[in-house]
Design an enzyme around this catalytic site. Structure first.
Site, PDB file in Angstrom:
ATOM      1  N   HIS A  29      53.554 -33.022  -5.054  1.00 59.99           N
ATOM      2  CA  HIS A  29      54.794 -33.762  -4.849  1.00 59.99           C
ATOM      3  C   HIS A  29      55.633 -33.811  -6.125  1.00 59.99           C
ATOM      4  CE1 HIS A  29      57.266 -36.939  -2.916  1.00 59.99           C
ATOM      5  NE2 HIS A  29      57.443 -37.315  -4.181  1.00 59.99           N
ATOM      6  N   GLU A  30      55.024 -34.279  -7.194  1.00 56.89           N
ATOM      7  CA  GLU A  30      55.771 -34.415  -8.451  1.00 56.89           C
ATOM      8  C   GLU A  30      56.098 -33.048  -9.040  1.00 56.89           C
ATOM      9  OE1 GLU A  30      57.042 -37.195  -8.934  1.00 56.89           O
ATOM     10  OE2 GLU A  30      55.705 -38.444  -7.741  1.00 56.89           O
ATOM     11  N   HIS A  33      59.289 -31.658  -7.516  1.00 56.62           N
ATOM     12  CA  HIS A  33      60.492 -32.220  -8.151  1.00 56.62           C
ATOM     13  C   HIS A  33      60.798 -31.474  -9.458  1.00 56.62           C
ATOM     14  CE1 HIS A  33      61.034 -35.566  -5.452  1.00 56.62           C
ATOM     15  NE2 HIS A  33      59.897 -36.159  -5.788  1.00 56.62           N
TER      16      HIS A  33
END
Length: 151
Positions: A29-30, A33
């Site tokens: 997820h991170e 980004h």
């Protein structure tokens, strides 16, 4: 919930698989980004862990330079983590159903789906909140009270 109720090796391996995937999903997820922001030629300010409102644990990527992007690019950057989790989860569930059949992986994937759904809700400075601000053309201030009210 992830801890086995008995001490059989199968239950223990399911709990370990679930814990490993939950950590892996946060990294995906991170990381999404970060990759998308860098793809738009910007850099990350900080990566860390915090407690939202002193209660909700959260890993985060501070992306102040995302404010220098177009609104469309901001939406893509803030939605990247959610989309990466959904794609990874879908692939994992299909692979688990067809080949592995691990109850731990299934439980972990469902927990990640719940976390993604929570992250889409536009509150608590979530990704959904950031996407909504970008779609509405509102510059995201550092603190929630500093953002203009909806009206």
């Amino acid at each position: 919930m992830l801890l086995p109720t008995s001490t059989t090796p199968e239950d223990s391996s399911a709990a370990i698989a679930a814990a490993v995937y939950l950590v892996f999903s946060v990294l995906i997820h991170e990381g999404a980004h970060i990759l998308v922001l860098r793809g738009f030629g910007r850099s990350v300010d900080r990566v860390g862990f915090k407690l939202n409102y002193r209660v909700f644990p959260a890993f985060y990527v501070r992306m102040n330079q995302s404010l220098l992007l177009s609104r469309q690019e901001q939406v893509i950057v803030h939605a990247a983590g959610i989309l990466a989790n959904l794609a990874t989860n879908a692939l994992l569930l299909v692979g688990n159903t067809w080949a592995v059949r691990s109850s731990g992986i299934e439980v972990a994937a469902h927990l990640v789906f719940i976390a993604v759904a929570w992250n889409v809700v536009p509150i608590l400075n979530s990704d959904g909140y950031r996407v909504l601000l970008a779609l509405a053309g509102v510059d995201a201030a550092r603190t929630l009270p500093a953002n203009p009210p909806r009206g």
